[in-house]
Write an enzyme that holds these catalytic residues in place. Structure first.
Site, PDB file in Angstrom:
ATOM      1  CD  GLU A  60      -1.609  -2.419   1.531  1.00 38.66           C
ATOM      2  OE1 GLU A  60      -2.425  -3.346   1.425  1.00 38.66           O
ATOM      3  OE2 GLU A  60      -0.429  -2.605   1.925  1.00 38.66           O
ATOM      4  CG  ASP A 600     -17.775  30.141  29.079  1.00 37.94           C
ATOM      5  OD1 ASP A 600     -19.006  30.223  29.282  1.00 37.94           O
ATOM      6  OD2 ASP A 600     -16.929  30.741  29.762  1.00 37.94           O
TER       7      ASP A 600
END
Length: 672
Positions: A60, A600
Site C-alpha cells: 500500500e 463557553d
C-alpha cells in the site's frame, strides 16, 4: 461499532502483543516501538492538525507513493503523518519520503488507544489505502468531525461476504466512511452491496496504473542486464509453500538453460534466512543481496533480501512469477511487472486481484501455472522464444495503458474534503511552529514569525512589568495582562480553575498529554480557525508546566485585537444598534457552519472592534464537532449570559442595555 466488538478487541489485545513477540524472534523490529501500538507515545507538535495517511504494509505504501507526493506538493503548509502496521512499511516510508513525513504505527483498535491517537494528532483528514478501516478509529474521527476517505479501495467477493457475515460485530462501518474511491466497477458494486450510499462512492481506478518507471531505474536495470549478460527469471513476493515449488521449477530450467539466474524475493523479511537455508538444502550456488557481493557466473540463485527494490528486479528479469498464487493466499498485484514490461506468470489463486487477472486472461497477457512442472514449462518456453515472451508483455502493457488518472482524480476528491485556503502564504499552521523545553517539566510552543525566541519569562507578568510593557489588564475569573510589544500587542492569560473546584485548586489541571493540555489545545485550535479566516485572535505562544506531585499549569499568549471591547463592557455603556446585533449573529453562524463548538459562548467572549467587526475569543476546551444540538445549546448559553448580567445590573442599580424582546430576535434572525 458494537459492544461486542469493543469487548472482543480488548480481549484480543494481549494476544496481539504475544504475536508481535513471537514474530519478533525472526524479525526483531516487531519487538520495538510497542508504545505506538497503544498510542502511548508522544507525537511532535508539528505533526498535529495535518493529514494522516494509513498504508497498512509495504504494498500500500508503494502504491500510494505518487498520491503522497501529490499531497505533499498540494498542502506544503500541513504536516503529513504516515501510519502502518508493519516494520517493513515503516522502513519503506522512511526510504521513500525521509523527514518530509512523520511515521507512526497505527494503534490496536481499542477505544482508549484510538482516542489517544486521534486526540494527540488531531488530524484534519484521514486517508486510508484500500480497505484497512477500523471501527474505533472511525468512531473517534466521527466524534471530532474528521473526514475519512478510503482510496484505491478494492473489495473482493470473499471480503464482501466476510463483512456481511460479521456486520453484527463490526456495525455499519462502511456506511460511516465519508467517501470511497474504488479501484474498479466490480469493487464499487460490492461496496454498494454493503449499503455504502451512492453519493459516497465512485470508481477512480488503481493508483498503480499511474506508476511511471523512472529513467534512473531504467538505466540501473539496463546496467544490471549488461553486467549479468544471461537469462534472468524473478519470483517475487513468494510465501512459505511456494519457494520449494519455485526452486524445483528452476532446477528444470537449468537443464536447457544452464546459465540462467533466478532472483527470488520473499514477501516478508523474517523469511529471508529460512529461504536462504532452503536454497542451500537444494544445493544451489547462491548469493544474498545483503552480502553486497557481485553476482558471479557460478551463482545460480540471487536472494533479494532487501526492501524497496522489487521494481528493479522486475525490470532486470526476462520473466516474472508473481507470488502468493501457488498457495491460497490470493496473489499479489501484477501491475508493477506490467509497468516494467516484464511478462507475467501467476499461480491459479488470484482472488485478491481477480478483475485485473480476468483482463489479462482476456487479452492473453498472462500465463497461469498450477505447480513446479507447469511453471518450469512456461519459463523454458519463454526463454527459448523471446519474441513470444515480448508479445505477452506488450499485450499486458497495452491493456492497462489507458487506465491512468487515478492519482489526479483522488487528489480532487481530497481537495473537496480539505479545500485549499486562499492566501496560504500568510497562513500559520502547527508544522511551522517551534517548540522548546527549558527544563524537564516545561514545554513551550511559539510562532517564530512573531517572537524570535520564547522563554519561561515571556509567561510571567513581572518580566513584562519590569520593562514597563504592561499597559492594562482584564479581570474575570482571573487577571489577563495587556502587553505592549509591537503594533497590536499581546494578551497574557494564565489558566485558572472555575466553580467549586477553583476554591481549593486554583490553577492545577489533571495530567494529560501535552498536545491535549489546555493551552496547547487552544493554541493549535486558534491556528486552524485563523486559517479558515474566522475572526479569532492570533495565537503567539503557549506553555505547559508540570506541577510538583500532581497535575500541570498552563499559560497562553495571544495577539490583542486592536480597538475591541467585549459585549458586556459595551452594553454597560450603550445599547447595540441593529447592525451590530446582526454582525454578532452572522459571526456565530460562520463559526457554527465551520463546525466549531465554543464551550463557553457568553457576552464576555464576543467582541466588537472600532469598525463593528465581531470577534470571538477564549477557546479553552473548544473544538470541532459534527452537526448536532450543540449549536442551539450555544445560543441558549449566550442568551442566559445576557440575562444573567442584566439581572446582576438591576440588583446593583446599574445600566445594562440589553432587552431580550428587542435585541435577541435581531441576532437570531441574522444567525438563521
Amino acid at each position: 461499532m458494537t459492544v461486542w466488538y469493543r469487548l472482543l478487541i480488548r480481549l484480543l489485545t494481549p494476544l496481539v502483543f504475544i504475536y508481535l513477540w513471537l514474530r519478533g524472534a525472526k524479525a526483531p523490529a516487531y519487538r520495538k516501538r510497542w508504545s505506538e501500538r497503544l498510542a502511548l507515545h508522544d507525537f511532535p507538535p508539528q505533526a498535529r492538525d495535518g493529514i494522516v495517511i494509513h498504508c497498512v504494509s509495504v504494498g500500500e505504501t508503494v502504491a500510494a507513493r505518487g498520491l503522497i507526493e501529490s499531497v505533499l506538493r498540494t498542502y506544503p503548509h500541513l504536516s503529513v503523518t504516515l501510519t502502518s502496521m508493519t516494520p517493513t512499511a515503516a522502513e519503506m516510508a522512511l526510504k521513500l519520503f525521509g523527514d518530509r513525513v512523520f511515521h507512526s504505527y497505527l494503534p490496536i483498535d481499542t477505544p482508549a488507544a484510538m482516542q489517544r491517537f486521534v486526540s494527540k494528532l488531531s488530524p484534519r483528514l484521514l486517508i486510508v489505502l484500500e480497505t484497512e478501516i477500523w471501527p474505533c478509529l472511525l468512531e473517534q474521527c466521527q466524534l471530532r468531525n474528521i473526514p475519512v476517505l478510503v482510496v484505491n479501495a478494492r473489495m473482493s467477493e470473499r471480503s464482501a461476504k466476510g463483512y456481511q457475515k460479521y456486520a453484527w460485530l463490526l456495525g455499519p462501518i462502511w456506511q460511516s466512511v465519508d467517501f470511497i474511491a474504488a479501484q474498479t466497477k466490480g469493487s464499487a458494486e460490492r461496496f454498494a452491496s454493503l449499503q455504502v450510499p451512492a453519493n459516497k462512492l465512485a470508481v477512480r481506478g488503481n493508483l498503480k496504473h499511474d506508476f511511471q518507471v523512472s529513467d534512473d531505474l531504467r538505466q540501473q536495470s539496463q546496467s544490471w542486464r549488461d553486467e549479468l549478460n544471461r537469462p534472468v527469471l524473478v519470483a517475487a513476493s513468494t510465501h512459505e509453500g511456494e519457494d520449494v515449488q519455485i526452486l524445483e521449477a528452476f532446477s528444470l530450467v537449468l537443464e536447457p538453460h544452464p546459465t540462467a539466474l533466478l532472483i527470488i524475493v520473499p514477501r516478508h523479511p523474517e523469511r529471508f534466512d529460512a529461504v536462504a537455508r532452503l536454497i542451500e538444502q537444494k544445493q544451489f550456488n547462491f548469493v544474498r543481496r545483503s552480502a553486497e557481493q557481485a553476482i558471479q557466473a557460478a551463482h545460480q540463485v540471487f536472494l533479494a533480501d532487501s526492501m524497496g527494490e522489487l521494481l528493479l528486479w522486475y525490470a532486470v528479469a526476462d520473466a516474472a512469477f508473481v507470488g502468493g498464487s501457488l498457495i491460497e493466499r490470493g496473489g499479489h498485484n501484477p501491475l508493477e511487472p506490467i509497468a516494467t514490461q516484464t511478462p507475467v506468470i501467476s499461480g491459479p489463486h488470484v482472488f485478491n486481484f481477480d478483475e485485473i487477472y480476468q483482463r489479462l486472461k482476456a487479452v492473453n497477457g498472462v500465463q497461469i501455472v498450477t505447480d513446479a512442472r507447469t511453471l518450469a514449462a512456461v519459463w523454458n518456453e519463454w526463454l527459448r522464444d523471446p519474441k513470444k515472451t515480448a508479445e505477452y508483455a506488450k499485450r499486458a502493457f497495452d491493456e492497462f495503458a489507458n487506465d491512468q488518472g487515478a492519482t489526479e482524480a483522488i487528489l480532487k476528491d481530497i481537495k473537496r474534503f480539505l479545500p485549499l485556503t486562499h492566501g496560504t502564504e500568510n497562513v500559520r499552521t502547527m508544522s511551522m511552529i517551534k517548540t522548546t523545553k527549558p527544563n524537564n517539566n516545561t514545554e513551550i510552543w511559539y510562532d517564530p514569525s512573531v517572537l524570535e525566541g520564547c522563554t519561561t519569562k515571556h509567561f510571567e507578568a513581572n518580566f513584562w512589568r519590569s520593562q514597563n510593557k504592561i499597559k492594562g489588564s482584564a479581570t474575570g475569573r482571573s487577571t489577563a495582562f495587556f502587553i505592549d510589544v509591537g503594533e497590536h500587542g499581546l494578551l497574557l492569560r494564565h489558566y485558572y480553575r472555575g466553580g467549586l473546584v477553583g476554591k481549593f485548586n486554583k490553577d492545577r489541571f489533571k495530567r494529560e498529554p501535552i498536545s491535549s493540555s489546555r493551552a496547547m489545545a487552544e493554541f493549535s485550535l486558534l491556528l486552524k480557525l485563523r486559517e479558515l479566516k474566522l475572526p479569532v485572535p492570533r495565537p503567539v505562544a503557549a506553555r505547559f508546566v508540570k506541577a510538583p506531585i500532581w497535575g500541570y499549569r498552563a499559560d497562553i499568549l495571544v495577539e490583542v485585537i486592536p480597538g475591541a471591547q467585549d459585549l458586556f463592557k459595551l452594553l454597560l455603556q450603550r445599547p447595540l444598534v441593529a447592525s451590530e446585533w446582526q454582525q454578532v449573529g452572522n459571526t456565530i453562524r460562520e463559526l457554527h457552519c465551520a463546525g466549531v463548538y465554543h464551550s463557553d459562548l457568553n457576552c464576555h467572549n464576543i467582541m466588537l472592534d472600532d469598525s463593528s467587526k465581531c470577534w470571538i475569543v477564549d477557546f479553552d476546551k473548544c473544538g470541532f464537532r459534527a452537526e448536532g444540538e450543540w449549536r442551539e445549546a450555544n445560543l441558549r448559553r449566550l442568551l442566559r449570559s445576557f440575562n444573567k448580567e442584566l439581572t446582576k445590573a438591576k440588583e446593583t442599580n446599574q445600566a445594562f442595555h440589553f432587552d431580550e424582546t428587542r435585541d435577541w430576535p435581531l441576532l437570531v434572525e441574522a444567525y438563521s
